[in-house]
Design an enzyme around this catalytic site. Sequence first.
Site, PDB file in Angstrom:
ATOM      1  N   ARG A 148       0.827  -1.216   0.000  1.00 47.63           N
ATOM      2  CA  ARG A 148       0.000   0.000   0.000  1.00 47.63           C
ATOM      3  C   ARG A 148       0.855   1.258   0.000  1.00 47.63           C
ATOM      4  NH1 ARG A 148      -5.266  -2.152   2.450  1.00 47.63           N
ATOM      5  NH2 ARG A 148      -6.080  -0.054   2.509  1.00 47.63           N
ATOM      6  N   ASP A 203      -3.334  -4.424   5.854  1.00 53.19           N
ATOM      7  CA  ASP A 203      -4.731  -3.968   5.872  1.00 53.19           C
ATOM      8  C   ASP A 203      -5.001  -3.285   7.227  1.00 53.19           C
ATOM      9  OD1 ASP A 203      -7.390  -4.965   4.143  1.00 53.19           O
ATOM     10  OD2 ASP A 203      -7.812  -4.440   6.226  1.00 53.19           O
ATOM     11  N   VAL A 214     -14.566  -2.823  -0.797  1.00 53.77           N
ATOM     12  CA  VAL A 214     -15.457  -3.739  -0.095  1.00 53.77           C
ATOM     13  C   VAL A 214     -16.926  -3.505  -0.451  1.00 53.77           C
ATOM     14  CG1 VAL A 214     -15.593  -2.345   2.041  1.00 53.77           C
ATOM     15  CG2 VAL A 214     -15.892  -4.824   2.125  1.00 53.77           C
ATOM     16  N   PHE A 253     -19.078  -6.427  -2.163  1.00 58.65           N
ATOM     17  CA  PHE A 253     -20.167  -7.118  -1.453  1.00 58.65           C
ATOM     18  C   PHE A 253     -21.509  -6.962  -2.181  1.00 58.65           C
ATOM     19  CE2 PHE A 253     -18.258  -7.095   3.165  1.00 58.65           C
ATOM     20  CZ  PHE A 253     -17.284  -7.984   2.747  1.00 58.65           C
ATOM     21  N   GLN A 312     -11.921  -6.363  11.275  1.00 55.19           N
ATOM     22  CA  GLN A 312     -11.415  -5.015  10.973  1.00 55.19           C
ATOM     23  C   GLN A 312     -12.595  -4.069  10.710  1.00 55.19           C
ATOM     24  OE1 GLN A 312     -11.332  -7.633   8.957  1.00 55.19           O
ATOM     25  NE2 GLN A 312     -11.060  -7.139   6.789  1.00 55.19           N
ATOM     26  N   TYR A 371       0.599   4.080  -2.664  1.00 55.37           N
ATOM     27  CA  TYR A 371      -0.509   5.045  -2.546  1.00 55.37           C
ATOM     28  C   TYR A 371      -0.288   5.942  -1.330  1.00 55.37           C
ATOM     29  CZ  TYR A 371      -5.434   6.598  -2.311  1.00 55.37           C
ATOM     30  OH  TYR A 371      -6.600   7.333  -2.278  1.00 55.37           O
ATOM     31  N   ASP A 372      -0.014   5.305  -0.195  1.00 52.06           N
ATOM     32  CA  ASP A 372       0.096   6.060   1.058  1.00 52.06           C
ATOM     33  C   ASP A 372       1.217   7.096   0.980  1.00 52.06           C
ATOM     34  OD1 ASP A 372      -1.568   3.965   1.530  1.00 52.06           O
ATOM     35  OD2 ASP A 372      -0.671   3.308   3.402  1.00 52.06           O
ATOM     36  N   ARG A 378     -14.309  -0.238   9.260  1.00 55.53           N
ATOM     37  CA  ARG A 378     -14.273   0.934   8.389  1.00 55.53           C
ATOM     38  C   ARG A 378     -15.484   1.793   8.741  1.00 55.53           C
ATOM     39  NH1 ARG A 378     -10.105  -1.181   7.727  1.00 55.53           N
ATOM     40  NH2 ARG A 378      -8.878  -1.466   5.828  1.00 55.53           N
TER      41      ARG A 378
HETATM   42  N1  UDP Z   1     -12.475  -6.293   2.155  1.00 50.78           N
HETATM   43  C1  UDP Z   1     -13.103  -7.512   2.261  1.00 50.78           C
HETATM   44  N2  UDP Z   1     -13.578  -8.099   1.112  1.00 50.78           N
HETATM   45  C2  UDP Z   1     -13.440  -7.539  -0.114  1.00 50.78           C
HETATM   46  C3  UDP Z   1     -12.811  -6.285  -0.208  1.00 50.78           C
HETATM   47  C4  UDP Z   1     -12.334  -5.693   0.946  1.00 50.78           C
HETATM   48  O1  UDP Z   1     -13.251  -8.063   3.361  1.00 50.78           O
HETATM   49  O2  UDP Z   1     -13.888  -8.158  -1.107  1.00 50.78           O
HETATM   50  C5  UDP Z   1     -11.994  -5.640   3.378  1.00 50.78           C
HETATM   51  C6  UDP Z   1     -10.548  -5.166   3.317  1.00 50.78           C
HETATM   52  O3  UDP Z   1      -9.652  -6.191   3.727  1.00 50.78           O
HETATM   53  C7  UDP Z   1     -10.559  -3.998   4.265  1.00 50.78           C
HETATM   54  C8  UDP Z   1     -11.976  -3.425   4.129  1.00 50.78           C
HETATM   55  O4  UDP Z   1     -12.755  -4.463   3.575  1.00 50.78           O
HETATM   56  O5  UDP Z   1     -10.356  -4.422   5.597  1.00 50.78           O
HETATM   57  C9  UDP Z   1     -12.048  -2.189   3.239  1.00 50.78           C
HETATM   58  O6  UDP Z   1     -11.366  -2.485   2.060  1.00 50.78           O
HETATM   59  P1  UDP Z   1     -11.411  -1.535   0.797  1.00 50.78           P
HETATM   60  O7  UDP Z   1     -10.663  -2.238  -0.293  1.00 50.78           O
HETATM   61  O8  UDP Z   1     -12.794  -1.131   0.501  1.00 50.78           O
HETATM   62  O9  UDP Z   1     -10.629  -0.208   1.188  1.00 50.78           O
HETATM   63  P2  UDP Z   1      -9.596   0.241   2.304  1.00 50.78           P
HETATM   64  O10 UDP Z   1     -10.430   0.864   3.351  1.00 50.78           O
HETATM   65  O11 UDP Z   1      -8.839  -0.954   2.834  1.00 50.78           O
HETATM   66  O12 UDP Z   1      -8.718   1.171   1.592  1.00 50.78           O
END
Ligand code: UDP
Length: 313
Positions: free
Chosen positions: A143, A273, A188, A192, A210, A146-147, A212
Amino acid sequence: MPKILITGAAGFIGSHLCDRFIDEGFDVIGMDNLLTGSLDNIAHLFGHEHFEFYHHDVTKFVHTPGKLDYILHFASPASPIDYLKMPIQTLKVGSLGTHNLLGLAKEKRARLLIASTSEVYGDPLIHPQPEGYWGNVNPIGPRGVYDEAKRFMEAITMAYHTYHGVETRIVRIFNTYGPRMRTDDGRVLPAFISQAMRGEGLTVFGDGGQTRSFCYVDDLINGIFELLHSEYHLPVNLGNPDEITIMDFANEVLDLVGNPDAKIIHKELPIDDPKRRKPDISRAKKILNWSPKIDRAKGLALTLPYFKQKILS
Ligand code: UDP
């Protein structure tokens, strides 16, 4: 009429910004190299008398004719799978691209707002994350491209502000969602919703513990509009502090989409992550008098029809 250049105009957030600034009576130049953006997002603006599109890569010298009052730099791959696939472009757009736009802002005496990110906090050791936290980033991890590009972007922006007196604004954007996200960008929420609609397994990475915090795009756009017009040059977090675990979010999407064939399957947690993420938005409240108004139930209801049309048609 004020004139604004928006980079990343064909992207998810960039295209919503184009709409908003046209509605507010601006002349808008949208710029994009279409690496991850799509013309579908701005097709409705072609032919509009206050919109022009430049197909251009901001890592190359940027020029616009005549006066320019504002610049919004929103060009960048922005989902983890995108920047893993395009690491060099990601580094270049955050660094060289920002440098070019700062040069343009200086030349035109324009105000520049840059799109930074909650990723500057890395896998945070402080919770929730206030702007004063310096972060916990692995510079050489996957990452890091990007970061660190975004951290460099903030650094060079502050330098131009301090040493050249350029008017700059810095927004740190937390997870945001809404219509015009790419269904396959790997994030995510699109993952989903698409999986649930197709009756596939929802891919929860790791144990799903985790967290968000998801902000609806209209709230974010309101915050960016306020920040651009404020007199505040230090970074401001924008996001929705309503924190949820990824597992709870998967169940929420399953309930909402209601497809009995969709189940949860676990996959490996990606490297670095972040375990918890939630914005401290005290600064945005105080400086901009801003807070998000659209909760997840309402935001998802506004977003689902877009995904239905993309996936089921
Ligand atoms: N994630 C997940 N399944 C997916 C995509 C993402 O469980 O199909 C998890 C990912 O590991 C993270 C969170 O969802 O913990 C958010 O991921 P995303 O890629 O949306 O963005 P991030 O916030 O990590 O930049």
